[in-house]
Design a protein around this motif. Structure first.
Motif, PDB file in Angstrom:
ATOM      1  N   LYS A  65       0.847  -1.186   0.000  1.00  0.00           N
ATOM      2  CA  LYS A  65       0.000   0.000   0.000  1.00  0.00           C
ATOM      3  C   LYS A  65       0.885   1.239   0.000  1.00  0.00           C
ATOM      4  CE  LYS A  65      -4.242  -1.538   2.342  1.00  0.00           C
ATOM      5  NZ  LYS A  65      -5.163  -1.224   3.488  1.00  0.00           N
ATOM      6  N   THR A  66       0.286   2.371  -0.331  1.00  0.00           N
ATOM      7  CA  THR A  66       1.043   3.616  -0.243  1.00  0.00           C
ATOM      8  C   THR A  66       1.328   3.922   1.219  1.00  0.00           C
ATOM      9  OG1 THR A  66      -0.921   5.024  -0.061  1.00  0.00           O
ATOM     10  CG2 THR A  66      -0.157   4.490  -2.287  1.00  0.00           C
ATOM     11  N   ILE A  67       2.309   4.767   1.458  1.00  0.00           N
ATOM     12  CA  ILE A  67       2.645   5.144   2.819  1.00  0.00           C
ATOM     13  C   ILE A  67       1.473   5.881   3.473  1.00  0.00           C
ATOM     14  CG2 ILE A  67       4.121   6.631   4.230  1.00  0.00           C
ATOM     15  CD1 ILE A  67       6.453   5.851   2.463  1.00  0.00           C
ATOM     16  N   ASP A  68       0.807   6.744   2.726  1.00  0.00           N
ATOM     17  CA  ASP A  68      -0.336   7.469   3.289  1.00  0.00           C
ATOM     18  C   ASP A  68      -1.443   6.512   3.719  1.00  0.00           C
ATOM     19  OD1 ASP A  68       0.506  10.170   3.197  1.00  0.00           O
ATOM     20  OD2 ASP A  68       0.155  10.223   1.036  1.00  0.00           O
ATOM     21  N   ALA A  69      -1.743   5.510   2.881  1.00  0.00           N
ATOM     22  CA  ALA A  69      -2.772   4.526   3.234  1.00  0.00           C
ATOM     23  C   ALA A  69      -2.336   3.702   4.443  1.00  0.00           C
ATOM     24  CB  ALA A  69      -3.062   3.618   2.048  1.00  0.00           C
ATOM     25  N   THR A  70      -1.053   3.391   4.518  1.00  0.00           N
ATOM     26  CA  THR A  70      -0.535   2.613   5.643  1.00  0.00           C
ATOM     27  C   THR A  70      -0.601   3.403   6.937  1.00  0.00           C
ATOM     28  OG1 THR A  70       0.953   1.433   4.134  1.00  0.00           O
ATOM     29  CG2 THR A  70       1.444   1.315   6.489  1.00  0.00           C
ATOM     30  N   ILE A  71      -0.288   4.686   6.876  1.00  0.00           N
ATOM     31  CA  ILE A  71      -0.395   5.542   8.062  1.00  0.00           C
ATOM     32  C   ILE A  71      -1.825   5.555   8.574  1.00  0.00           C
ATOM     33  CG2 ILE A  71      -0.258   7.934   8.866  1.00  0.00           C
ATOM     34  CD1 ILE A  71       2.152   8.283   6.989  1.00  0.00           C
ATOM     35  N   ALA A  72      -2.788   5.597   7.650  1.00  0.00           N
ATOM     36  CA  ALA A  72      -4.203   5.554   8.037  1.00  0.00           C
ATOM     37  C   ALA A  72      -4.553   4.215   8.671  1.00  0.00           C
ATOM     38  CB  ALA A  72      -5.085   5.818   6.814  1.00  0.00           C
ATOM     39  N   ASP A  73      -4.051   3.119   8.107  1.00  0.00           N
ATOM     40  CA  ASP A  73      -4.297   1.787   8.678  1.00  0.00           C
ATOM     41  C   ASP A  73      -3.734   1.694  10.091  1.00  0.00           C
ATOM     42  OD1 ASP A  73      -5.552   0.929   6.378  1.00  0.00           O
ATOM     43  OD2 ASP A  73      -3.786  -0.114   5.584  1.00  0.00           O
ATOM     44  N   MET A  74      -2.554   2.254  10.301  1.00  0.00           N
ATOM     45  CA  MET A  74      -1.896   2.187  11.606  1.00  0.00           C
ATOM     46  C   MET A  74      -2.626   2.999  12.672  1.00  0.00           C
ATOM     47  SD  MET A  74       2.089   2.451  10.357  1.00  0.00           S
ATOM     48  CE  MET A  74       2.668   2.847  12.008  1.00  0.00           C
ATOM     49  N   ALA A  75      -3.550   3.839  12.239  1.00  0.00           N
ATOM     50  CA  ALA A  75      -4.325   4.637  13.183  1.00  0.00           C
ATOM     51  C   ALA A  75      -5.780   4.173  13.253  1.00  0.00           C
ATOM     52  CB  ALA A  75      -4.274   6.110  12.787  1.00  0.00           C
ATOM     53  N   THR A  76      -6.091   3.040  12.618  1.00  0.00           N
ATOM     54  CA  THR A  76      -7.450   2.509  12.574  1.00  0.00           C
ATOM     55  C   THR A  76      -7.662   1.500  13.699  1.00  0.00           C
ATOM     56  OG1 THR A  76      -7.576   2.803  10.171  1.00  0.00           O
ATOM     57  CG2 THR A  76      -9.150   1.276  11.177  1.00  0.00           C
ATOM     58  N   LEU A  77      -8.573   1.804  14.599  1.00  0.00           N
ATOM     59  CA  LEU A  77      -8.836   0.916  15.727  1.00  0.00           C
ATOM     60  C   LEU A  77      -9.256  -0.466  15.232  1.00  0.00           C
ATOM     61  CD1 LEU A  77      -8.938   1.036  18.873  1.00  0.00           C
ATOM     62  CD2 LEU A  77     -11.405   1.424  18.637  1.00  0.00           C
ATOM     63  N   GLU A 192       3.844  14.285  10.949  1.00  0.00           N
ATOM     64  CA  GLU A 192       2.890  14.879  11.883  1.00  0.00           C
ATOM     65  C   GLU A 192       1.681  13.981  12.095  1.00  0.00           C
ATOM     66  OE1 GLU A 192       0.550  19.094  12.727  1.00  0.00           O
ATOM     67  OE2 GLU A 192       1.647  18.800  10.844  1.00  0.00           O
ATOM     68  N   ARG A 193       1.194  13.351  11.050  1.00  0.00           N
ATOM     69  CA  ARG A 193       0.038  12.439  11.184  1.00  0.00           C
ATOM     70  C   ARG A 193       0.370  11.269  12.102  1.00  0.00           C
ATOM     71  NH1 ARG A 193      -1.423  10.562   5.437  1.00  0.00           N
ATOM     72  NH2 ARG A 193      -2.899   9.267   6.598  1.00  0.00           N
ATOM     73  N   ILE A 194       1.549  10.709  11.946  1.00  0.00           N
ATOM     74  CA  ILE A 194       1.946   9.572  12.781  1.00  0.00           C
ATOM     75  C   ILE A 194       2.114  10.002  14.229  1.00  0.00           C
ATOM     76  CG2 ILE A 194       3.803   7.905  13.214  1.00  0.00           C
ATOM     77  CD1 ILE A 194       4.304   7.875  10.165  1.00  0.00           C
TER      78      ILE A 194
END
Length: 222
Positions: A65-77, A192-194
Motif C-alpha cells: 500500500k502507499t505510505i499514506d494509506a498505511t499511516i491511516a491503517d496504523m491509526a485505525t482501531l 505529523e500524522r503519525i
C-alpha cells in the motif's frame, strides 16, 4: 491374497522440557468473543517494538500500500489484515493499540526489545534477552547467534532459498533492516500524522521527548 497390514500404533509423544516458541503479529484482544492470544497457554512474551515512523515505511512495503494509506491503517482501531491463500486474517489494531495490548499484560512477564537497540547495541540487547530466557551463553555463543540471525544473513538466505512468509505482493520479506529511514522518506505532513496518532506511546518508549499534554514537538528531518 495380500498380507493384512499391521495395526497402526502411534509412537509415544516426546515432550520437550523447553516451551514452544510461537511468533505472532496479533495484538492481544478478542475477535468474535474469542481471545486472539491464549494467555492460559502462554508462559511469557518477547515483544519487539519499532518506531511507527519507520514501521509506516516497512509496513507499506509488506502490505503493498502507499505510505499514506498505511499511516491511516496504523491509526485505525482494530485494524485487521485480510486472509490470503496461506494465511488467515490477522487482527493488528493501531500501532499504539498493538503495543499497549502486549506491554500492558499483567498476568505474564513481557520482555520488551526496541528494534533500534537491537541494531545499535546487539550484545546488550540480546544479552538481556538471554537472561530473560534463563540462558547463560558465552560471549562467543552470543556473538555467533547474533551473526547467524543478522539482517544481512537472513536476506542472503531468502535470496537463496526463499521465505515462506513473504507476501505474494512483496518482492522480498527482508527489505532494509535499518532505523531512521523516515528522515529520508517521510514528508513533514506524514510525520505529523503519525506523531499526532501515537504520541503518548512514542513518548513512553523514547521515540519522542516526554511531554505532559502540551504542544507536541515533532521530530525534525535532518
Amino acid at each position: 491374497m495380500g498380507r493384512s497390514a499391521a495395526p497402526f500404533t502411534r509412537p509415544p509423544r516426546a515432550y520437550s522440557a523447553w516451551p514452544t516458541l510461537v511468533k505472532t503479529h496479533l495484538c492481544v484482544g478478542h475477535e468474535f468473543e474469542t481471545p486472539t492470544i491464549n494467555i492460559n497457554a502462554t508462559l511469557a512474551a518477547i515483544y519487539i517494538i519499532r518506531s511507527p515512523l519507520d514501521v509506516a515505511i516497512s509496513f507499506s512495503h509488506h502490505i503493498n500500500k502507499t505510505i499514506d494509506a498505511t499511516i491511516a491503517d496504523m491509526a485505525t482501531l482494530n485494524f485487521w489484515i485480510p486472509s490470503r491463500k496461506r494465511h488467515v486474517y490477522e487482527v493488528i489494531g493501531t500501532w499504539s493499540q498493538h503495543v499497549g495490548s502486549w506491554v500492558g499484560l499483567i498476568s505474564r512477564p513481557v520482555h520488551v526489545m526496541r528494534y533500534e537497540d537491537m541494531l545499535t547495541n546487539p550484545i546488550r540487547a540480546f544479552g538481556q534477552l538471554a537472561r530473560f530466557l534463563r540462558l547463560s551463553p558465552t560471549d562467543q555463543q552470543l556473538m555467533r547467534a547474533i551473526e547467524n540471525s543478522s539482517f544481512s544473513e537472513l536476506k542472503r538466505q531468502e535470496a537463496e532459498h526463499g521465505f515462506n512468509e513473504r507476501p505474494p505482493m512483496a518482492k522480498s520479506f527482508f527489505r532494509e533492516g535499518k532505523a531512521g529511514q523516515w528522515r529520508e522518506i517521510l514528508s513533514p505532513a506524514q510525520i505529523e500524522r503519525i506523531v499526532q496518532a501515537h504520541a503518548p506511546m512514542m513518548q513512553r518508549f523514547g521515540y519522542l521527548q516526554p511531554d505532559c499534554g502540551g504542544a507536541i514537538t515533532l521530530p525534525t528531518i535532518d
